[in-house]
Design an enzyme around this catalytic site. Structure first.
Site: not given
Length: 174
Positions: A9, A12, A33-34, A49, A53, A62
């Site tokens: 989720g 999570s 990354a989407t 992000h 990251r 991307e």
């Protein structure tokens, strides 16, 4: 080729788990990354992000729509590719002007995965644990995401479900 599906989720711990899994391989890493910056809030999330990251640890790519094509182009032995996340990718596909795009792109991904040389880690939100959503597009999103997860679960060697930061192995052993 080793493939992993990491489900869970929102918040999570699934992305953190997937990233650590990739880091533990000691292989060169690609981060696909989407997400698309469709508004200011999403642009801020993407920037966060990217900073958090992808500092010298990842090659950042991307790809909001043509995931299978991008995976095929990046594929090589002795590397790991992390895709985060498939549910955003599904949203992008379902909101595209071509009504057949989602079906074609999901099929391409499922057919490509067993042929890849790279280790693949895919992150996605499990959407089937809540109430049935109102609205046609939302129901279609949940249905198509669920179908994709089931198909990927059959193809992938490892499937993990994250809850409250704890990974639960559903298939395979890490």
């Amino acid at each position: 080729m080793i493939s992993h599906l990491v489900l869970g989720g929102a918040r999570s711990g699934k992305s953190r788990y997937a990233e650590q899994l990739a880091l533990n391989t000691q292989k060169p890493r690609v981060y696909i990354a989407t997400a698309q910056a469709v508004d200011d809030e999403m642009a801020q999330r993407i920037a966060h992000h990217q900073q958090q990251r992808c500092q010298n640890v990842w090659q950042l790519v991307e790809e909001p729509i043509y995931l299978a094509d991008r995976l095929a182009a990046l594929d090589q032995e002795y590397q790991v590719i992390l895709v985060d996340c498939l549910t955003i990718w599904m949203s992008n596909l379902l909101l595209a002007s071509d009504p057949d795009l989602q079906g074609r792109e999901c099929l391409k991904l499922l057919e490509l995965l067993p042929k890849l040389k790279s280790e693949i880690i895919m992150v996605s939100n499990e959407t089937g644990l809540g109430v049935i959503p109102l609205g046609e597009i939302t129901r279609r999103f949940v249905d198509e995401s669920g179908r994709l997860h089931q198909a990927l679960g059959q193809v992938c060697q490892h499937v993990v479900f994250c809850v409250a930061g704890f990974p639960m192995q559903l298939k395979g052993v890490e």
